[in-house]
Structures are given as C-alpha cells and as structure tokens.
Design a protein around this motif. Structure first.
Motif, PDB file in Angstrom:
ATOM      1  N   GLY A 291      30.569  30.242  21.270  1.00 37.85           N
ATOM      2  CA  GLY A 291      30.780  31.586  20.719  1.00 37.85           C
ATOM      3  C   GLY A 291      32.164  32.154  20.989  1.00 37.85           C
ATOM      4  N   LEU A 292      32.953  31.467  21.827  1.00 37.71           N
ATOM      5  CA  LEU A 292      34.242  32.048  22.226  1.00 37.71           C
ATOM      6  C   LEU A 292      35.326  31.859  21.174  1.00 37.71           C
ATOM      7  CD1 LEU A 292      34.340  30.932  25.975  1.00 37.71           C
ATOM      8  CD2 LEU A 292      33.324  32.990  24.955  1.00 37.71           C
ATOM      9  N   GLN A 295      35.741  34.357  18.234  1.00 41.17           N
ATOM     10  CA  GLN A 295      36.214  35.693  18.648  1.00 41.17           C
ATOM     11  C   GLN A 295      37.732  35.718  18.768  1.00 41.17           C
ATOM     12  OE1 GLN A 295      34.180  37.535  22.012  1.00 41.17           O
ATOM     13  NE2 GLN A 295      32.707  35.862  22.019  1.00 41.17           N
ATOM     14  N   ILE A 296      38.272  34.664  19.410  1.00 46.32           N
ATOM     15  CA  ILE A 296      39.726  34.613  19.593  1.00 46.32           C
ATOM     16  C   ILE A 296      40.401  34.422  18.235  1.00 46.32           C
ATOM     17  CG2 ILE A 296      41.634  33.373  20.701  1.00 46.32           C
ATOM     18  CD1 ILE A 296      39.556  32.460  22.842  1.00 46.32           C
ATOM     19  N   GLN A 298      39.395  35.144  15.194  1.00 52.77           N
ATOM     20  CA  GLN A 298      39.331  36.293  14.278  1.00 52.77           C
ATOM     21  C   GLN A 298      40.353  37.363  14.671  1.00 52.77           C
ATOM     22  OE1 GLN A 298      37.119  36.850  11.433  1.00 52.77           O
ATOM     23  NE2 GLN A 298      38.839  38.259  11.198  1.00 52.77           N
ATOM     24  N   ALA A 299      40.382  37.686  15.955  1.00 52.76           N
ATOM     25  CA  ALA A 299      41.308  38.741  16.390  1.00 52.76           C
ATOM     26  C   ALA A 299      42.754  38.289  16.208  1.00 52.76           C
ATOM     27  CB  ALA A 299      41.030  39.112  17.840  1.00 52.76           C
ATOM     28  N   LYS A 316      38.612  46.083  20.799  1.00 52.57           N
ATOM     29  CA  LYS A 316      38.475  44.713  20.259  1.00 52.57           C
ATOM     30  C   LYS A 316      39.197  43.701  21.157  1.00 52.57           C
ATOM     31  CE  LYS A 316      38.033  45.360  15.274  1.00 52.57           C
ATOM     32  NZ  LYS A 316      36.604  45.021  15.241  1.00 52.57           N
ATOM     33  N   VAL A 320      37.445  40.880  23.788  1.00 54.53           N
ATOM     34  CA  VAL A 320      37.607  39.421  23.712  1.00 54.53           C
ATOM     35  C   VAL A 320      37.978  38.878  25.092  1.00 54.53           C
ATOM     36  CG1 VAL A 320      38.928  37.515  22.722  1.00 54.53           C
ATOM     37  CG2 VAL A 320      38.251  39.426  21.263  1.00 54.53           C
ATOM     38  N   ARG A 323      34.903  39.202  27.560  1.00 53.14           N
ATOM     39  CA  ARG A 323      33.787  38.299  27.221  1.00 53.14           C
ATOM     40  C   ARG A 323      34.167  36.844  27.494  1.00 53.14           C
ATOM     41  NH1 ARG A 323      33.276  41.947  22.938  1.00 53.14           N
ATOM     42  NH2 ARG A 323      34.382  40.543  21.537  1.00 53.14           N
ATOM     43  N   VAL A 324      35.399  36.476  27.156  1.00 55.65           N
ATOM     44  CA  VAL A 324      35.795  35.076  27.363  1.00 55.65           C
ATOM     45  C   VAL A 324      35.881  34.760  28.856  1.00 55.65           C
ATOM     46  CG1 VAL A 324      37.641  33.378  27.059  1.00 55.65           C
ATOM     47  CG2 VAL A 324      36.973  34.836  25.144  1.00 55.65           C
TER      48      VAL A 324
END
Ligand SMILES: Cc1cc2nc3c(=O)[nH]c(=O)nc-3n(C[C@H](O)[C@H](O)[C@H](O)COP(=O)(O)OP(=O)(O)OC[C@H]3O[C@@H](n4cnc5c(N)ncnc54)[C@H](O)[C@@H]3O)c2cc1C
Length: 383
Positions: A291-292, A295-296, A298-299, A316, A320, A323-324
């Motif tokens: 799932g990581l 996220q990276i 997209q941002a 945002k 990231v 969470r990471v």
C-alpha cells in the motif's frame, strides 16, 4: 518508469559495502563516488543545464531502489535530492531563484541540509540560530545545527537563522555556505544505533558568512505561504518516505530468502516457506508494504504535474511520511519474526534494517506534529 541510473551491478556493489560502513561507523565515500559517476547528483537538473531532467516521481523511485541496498547512503544523499528538488519545484512554478543550485549540482557540488536545531520544535517556522546582517545583503550565522548528514563530504550546506534586528519584524533568513567558508566547525559526534553511514554530525556556526548572492529567502517567523516552504515540505516528506519504503521492500526480500533457506523438522525437513504461519507473516508484511508505493507515487506525480491541493497539501504530504515510516517499522518487525533469531546478530542485514528503520520516527514531521496538522485539517484550529 524511466530507466534507473542505478544498474543492478552498481546496486550490488553498494549493498556489498553497507555492512562494513555500519560496523566501522564510516561515511559512504565509495558509494558517493560511484553515485556521482552515475549522474545521481544531477537527476533533478534540467537537461538544458547538463542534468537528467527527472521529476519527483522518478527520483523518489530511485531513492527507494537505492535504499533497498543501503538505507544510510540513501537517507544521506536524500538531503542533496531535497535541495535540488526544491529548486526544481520552484523553477516549474516560474521561480528561478535557485536555478544556480541545479546548475551547481550538475557541476558536481553536493548539497546538504543544515536546518535542524536542538530544542526547535517549530522546525522551519522559527530558529535558535542568530543571523546577523553584514550590511551588504549578506549574513553571519551563530548557532548549532544538529544531525547534518554527509558531514564529511558536503560542499554546499543550506542553513537558516533568525534576524531579529527589527524586533517587530524578525525574519528567518535562508542561505548556503560553501565548504571552504570560515566560521564553522563539524563535531566528530555521530555514533548512533542505525543510519551510521550517514555521518550526520553536529555543525557549529560561529560567525560563518553567507554573501548576498547565496542568501535565497527572508521569511517572517511562523507558518508561511511562501512557495519555498511548500517546495521543502513536498520534497522532504516524499523523498524521505521513498527511502523508508525501500527498507520495507528489502526486509521482505530477506524474509523470503530466509524462509526458503530454513527448514523445519516439524514439517519433515521442508522449507519454512511452506509453513503456513511463516507464509502468513510474510504475506502480512507484504500486504502493508504494497500500500505504500501508490501513496508516494500519487503525491509525487501531483507535485510534478503542478496539481494545486492548496491547504490540503500539508496533511497529504505529512500523512504519506508518517504512514510510510510507521508501516515500514511493522513490516521490518514482521520480516524479523518470520526470519528467526539469526537476525538478532549484529552482522545481520535484517538486524541492521531494524536499527535503521527506527530513525524514521525522528524526522519531521514527527508523529506529534503530524497529528497536530491533521487535527487542524479535520477539526479546525483549537479554540
Ligand atoms: C539519521 C538522521 C539523519 C538526519 N539528517 C538530517 C539532516 O541532514 N539535516 C537536518 O537538518 N536534520 C536531519 N535530521 C534531524 C531530524 O530531522 C531531527 O531534527 C532530529 O532527529 C532531532 O529530533 P528531536 O528534536 O526529536 O531530538 P531531541 O532528542 O529532542 O534533541 C536533539 C539534540 O538537541 C539537544 N536539545 C534538545 N533540546 C534542547 C534545548 N532546548 N537546548 C539545547 N539543546 C537541546 C538534545 O540534547 C539533543 O542532543 C536527521 C535525523 C536522523 C535521525
């Protein structure tokens, strides 16, 4: 993805040196020389200025790949990527005030990040370093910067301090010092649990001079809407997350190797990779790790594509990072549980990742600051 500048052979050589740097508490000089050779310092520099013209998405992926081989090397060189990424974000938005950073990076200069200060939990929004105007637009700096990664090698160090000449309008003044400047010292005080090769020593600024042409911002104390702040946050949080994602990726690879290597008497000598409990543990780590990346990605793609999330950008980016770094701690923990007691030896790569991954807690935005950012985003400011 654009082809990586890190060939499999280069990555293998870097991986081969990581344990030695960690054991000897030594800086990654040989890695750095090979990374320079591969063009790693000029990833963000536009091709028109001698660089490779990469964006944040690509550089983040390179950093993840590098961190699978050597987390401390990746974390430390991240500071150079952050400054050049800042210059690129500004340039993409019509501000060429740091174009010279990109040009100097392409010419081989190594940029480091000298912003952290003991007891400054305001991070970029205040400073305990004194910035004294020299009368010609330049400044002299007095203060102590902690955790300056790449202390043995940087050639340009970004610093900032507070100019309180006008008590009604104190300013935070950012500039770069060059290695040959006088008026600073580097302490030989890096002896840590993990990330040992980063050699993030203390830097004492004792009147070091930054001439006007290397002063690049003067901002009011407190949060600022200046694009520099967005540029630093965006690059810092996402590239840092990318490094820690690489640690998780490698931990899972090592757990898989260990599962295949170890055998079980209980299961008649079969590989532990067939043991349902071990399979579950490794799968669990892999589920969280998986799932990581989006996220990276997209941002980072949003930064490259000039998407304007306005005030939502800060939660945002902070989200990231937190969470990471938090997830990867669990991933490494799961990998260790799946791999058994050999990972407890100080020579074990997984054991080293366990020590390295802990550092993720301490980088800005830390957990407290991230929660405050999210509380403000969802609840509004406290009454
Ligand atoms: C591996 C690693 C690499 C890093 N690389 C960089 C980098 O390249 N550039 C960068 O800018 N930052 C870097 N950081 C710094 C990081 O972002 C944090 O600033 C750092 O972890 C300090 O966190 P802290 O404030 O929680 O530490 P703390 O433990 O609270 O403080 C750190 C030090 O400051 C002293 N201190 C605390 N409060 C005071 C006070 N009031 N007065 C005087 N001294 C005080 C403490 O005694 C301690 O020695 C790095 C961090 C790590 C873990």
């Amino acid at each position: 993805m654009t082809e990586s500048v890190l060939s499999d052979e280069l990555l293998a050589r870097i991986r081969g040196r990581a344990a030695g740097y960690d054991r000897d508490n030594a800086f990654f000089h040989e890695d750095l020389a090979e990374l320079v050779e591969a063009g790693y310092l000029r990833l963000f520099t536009p091709t028109a200025h001698g660089g490779l013209g990469r964006g944040l998405l690509d550089v983040a992926r390179e950093q993840t790949r590098l961190a699978t081989a050597a987390p401390a090397t990746a974390l430390a060189i991240n500071m150079h990527q952050v400054w050049t990424g800042v210059a690129k974000v500004l340039l993409d938005r019509g501000d060429d005030s740091l174009l010279w950073v990109l040009k100097e990076a392409a010419a081989g200069e190594l940029f480091a990040f000298g912003n952290s200060e003991g007891g400054n939990d305001q991070v970029l929004f205040d400073s305990r370093t004194r910035a004294e105007p020299d009368g010609d637009g330049g400044y002299r700096y007095y203060g102590t910067k902690i955790f300056t990664s790449m202390s043995p090698a940087w050639t340009r160090l970004g610093i900032f301090g507070k100019d309180a000449t006008d008590p009604d309008n104190p300013r935070l003044v950012h500039g770069f010092i060059t290695r040959d400047s006088e008026g600073y010292t580097i302490k030989d005080d890096w002896d840590t649990l993990g990330m040992r090769a980063s050699q993030s020593c203390t830097t004492v600024l004792d009147g070091v001079h930054v001439p006007a042409e290397r002063i690049f911002r003067s901002l009011p104390v407190g949060p600022s809407a200046d694009p520099l702040i967005f540029a630093i946050f965006a690059n810092f949080e996402l590239l840092l997350a990318a490094v820690y994602a690489g640690i998780g990726q490698r931990a899972i690879e090592l757990a898989v190797e260990s599962g295949r290597r170890r055998t079980s008497l209980k299961h008649g000598g079969r590989s532990l990779a067939d043991d349902p409990d071990i399979r579950w543990r490794i799968a669990d780590a892999a589920i969280w790790q998986d799932g990581l990346y989006p996220q990276i990605d997209q941002a980072a793609a949003d930064v490259d594509n000039l998407v304007d999330h306005q005030a939502a950008w800060f939660p945002k980016l902070v989200g990231v990072k937190v969470r990471v770094t938090e997830t990867v701690r669990q991933v490494v923990d799961g990998a260790i549980r799946a791999s058994g007691g050999s990972s407890y030896f100080s020579s074990s790569e997984l054991g080293r990742l366990y020590r390295d991954v802990l550092a993720g807690l301490f980088h800005p935005s830390d957990d407290e600051s991230a929660h405050s950012t999210f509380a403000n985003a969802v609840l509004g400011p406290p009454a």
